[in-house]
Scaffold this motif. Sequence first.
Motif, PDB file in Angstrom:
ATOM      1  N   SER A  40       8.126 -10.087  -8.107  1.00 23.58           N
ATOM      2  CA  SER A  40       8.477  -9.207  -9.218  1.00 23.58           C
ATOM      3  C   SER A  40       7.227  -8.540  -9.794  1.00 23.58           C
ATOM      4  CB  SER A  40       9.201 -10.010 -10.295  1.00 23.58           C
ATOM      5  OG  SER A  40       9.594  -9.165 -11.348  1.00 23.58           O
ATOM      6  N   GLU A  41       6.171  -9.328  -9.945  1.00 23.61           N
ATOM      7  CA  GLU A  41       4.906  -8.784 -10.463  1.00 23.61           C
ATOM      8  C   GLU A  41       4.351  -7.682  -9.564  1.00 23.61           C
ATOM      9  OE1 GLU A  41       2.988  -9.471 -13.286  1.00 23.61           O
ATOM     10  OE2 GLU A  41       4.753 -10.544 -13.976  1.00 23.61           O
ATOM     11  N   LEU A  42       4.552  -7.839  -8.279  1.00 20.88           N
ATOM     12  CA  LEU A  42       4.007  -6.873  -7.311  1.00 20.88           C
ATOM     13  C   LEU A  42       4.967  -5.720  -7.014  1.00 20.88           C
ATOM     14  CD1 LEU A  42       2.324  -9.363  -4.822  1.00 20.88           C
ATOM     15  CD2 LEU A  42       1.155  -7.771  -6.369  1.00 20.88           C
ATOM     16  N   GLY A  43       6.122  -5.722  -7.638  1.00 18.27           N
ATOM     17  CA  GLY A  43       7.084  -4.640  -7.407  1.00 18.27           C
ATOM     18  C   GLY A  43       7.854  -4.787  -6.108  1.00 18.27           C
TER      19      GLY A  43
ATOM     20  N   LYS B 125      11.605   4.133 -12.714  1.00 14.43           N
ATOM     21  CA  LYS B 125      11.862   4.664 -14.060  1.00 14.43           C
ATOM     22  C   LYS B 125      10.572   5.121 -14.711  1.00 14.43           C
ATOM     23  CE  LYS B 125      15.888   1.847 -15.176  1.00 14.43           C
ATOM     24  NZ  LYS B 125      16.369   0.724 -16.005  1.00 14.43           N
ATOM     25  N   LEU B 126       9.495   4.346 -14.510  1.00 19.34           N
ATOM     26  CA  LEU B 126       8.196   4.743 -15.074  1.00 19.34           C
ATOM     27  C   LEU B 126       7.743   6.073 -14.495  1.00 19.34           C
ATOM     28  CD1 LEU B 126       6.199   1.384 -15.105  1.00 19.34           C
ATOM     29  CD2 LEU B 126       7.076   2.637 -17.069  1.00 19.34           C
TER      30      LEU B 126
ATOM     31  N   SER C 102      12.363  -4.837  -9.926  1.00 21.79           N
ATOM     32  CA  SER C 102      11.020  -4.360 -10.276  1.00 21.79           C
ATOM     33  C   SER C 102      10.746  -2.986  -9.676  1.00 21.79           C
ATOM     34  CB  SER C 102       9.949  -5.374  -9.865  1.00 21.79           C
ATOM     35  OG  SER C 102       9.927  -5.578  -8.475  1.00 21.79           O
ATOM     36  N   ARG C 103      11.290  -2.719  -8.491  1.00 24.67           N
ATOM     37  CA  ARG C 103      11.140  -1.376  -7.911  1.00 24.67           C
ATOM     38  C   ARG C 103      11.864  -0.343  -8.758  1.00 24.67           C
ATOM     39  NH1 ARG C 103      11.903  -4.225  -3.081  1.00 24.67           N
ATOM     40  NH2 ARG C 103      14.076  -3.584  -2.987  1.00 24.67           N
TER      41      ARG C 103
ATOM     42  N   LYS D 161       0.826  -1.208   0.000  1.00 25.34           N
ATOM     43  CA  LYS D 161       0.000   0.000   0.000  1.00 25.34           C
ATOM     44  C   LYS D 161       0.863   1.261   0.000  1.00 25.34           C
ATOM     45  CE  LYS D 161      -4.282  -1.450   2.169  1.00 25.34           C
ATOM     46  NZ  LYS D 161      -5.163  -1.234   3.321  1.00 25.34           N
ATOM     47  N   GLU D 162       1.980   1.188   0.666  1.00 23.05           N
ATOM     48  CA  GLU D 162       2.847   2.360   0.790  1.00 23.05           C
ATOM     49  C   GLU D 162       3.750   2.559  -0.424  1.00 23.05           C
ATOM     50  OE1 GLU D 162       6.476   3.775   3.656  1.00 23.05           O
ATOM     51  OE2 GLU D 162       4.845   2.629   4.547  1.00 23.05           O
ATOM     52  N   ASN D 163       4.216   1.472  -1.020  1.00 24.85           N
ATOM     53  CA  ASN D 163       5.285   1.600  -2.006  1.00 24.85           C
ATOM     54  C   ASN D 163       4.981   1.095  -3.399  1.00 24.85           C
ATOM     55  OD1 ASN D 163       7.119   2.648  -0.067  1.00 24.85           O
ATOM     56  ND2 ASN D 163       7.356   0.593   0.742  1.00 24.85           N
ATOM     57  N   SER D 164       3.747   0.786  -3.721  1.00 31.67           N
ATOM     58  CA  SER D 164       3.481   0.271  -5.064  1.00 31.67           C
ATOM     59  C   SER D 164       2.099   0.701  -5.529  1.00 31.67           C
ATOM     60  CB  SER D 164       3.608  -1.254  -5.081  1.00 31.67           C
ATOM     61  OG  SER D 164       2.470  -1.852  -4.528  1.00 31.67           O
TER      62      SER D 164
END
Length: 143
Positions: A108-111, A122-123, A116-117, A30-33
């Motif tokens: 990886s899918e969830l960041g 970058k996005l 993945s982070r 919730k905080e980081n993705s």
Amino acid sequence: MKIKDLPDEPPKYMEGIARYMWRRIVPMLKENSFANEMDKTLVEALCDNYFVLRSSAKSINEHGAQYEVFDYSTNIKGELIKKLKLIKKNPAVDNLDKATKNIRAISSELGLTPQSRAELLKLGDSDDDDEDSPFGGDDDGEF
């Protein structure tokens, strides 16, 4: 339609270490993705695979990565003879391997992995990259 956040409480069916993992991971998500309720199934799979990982590791610690299988027979005097038949791999070794791979993929899918982070960051910074683009973004008027 507004997309809901992931629920703080794990599903009722989840028990033990899987519940612990849900309560540990959801606040970070919730905080980081960008994870939300649509990712609930992935989070459940992550928690369930963590349970398998821990259970498998416990089995390997208690019983070893492999075990011996014996043949028992009696000799002519009626004495029990124990003969090593083969050595088998503890099935928990394969379970541990599969759960580890699943956790890595889901994370990886969830960041939740460093790579993945970094990709998510970058996005978020993609607007700043326009001036370095070979296809435009420069305001100097030259080609």
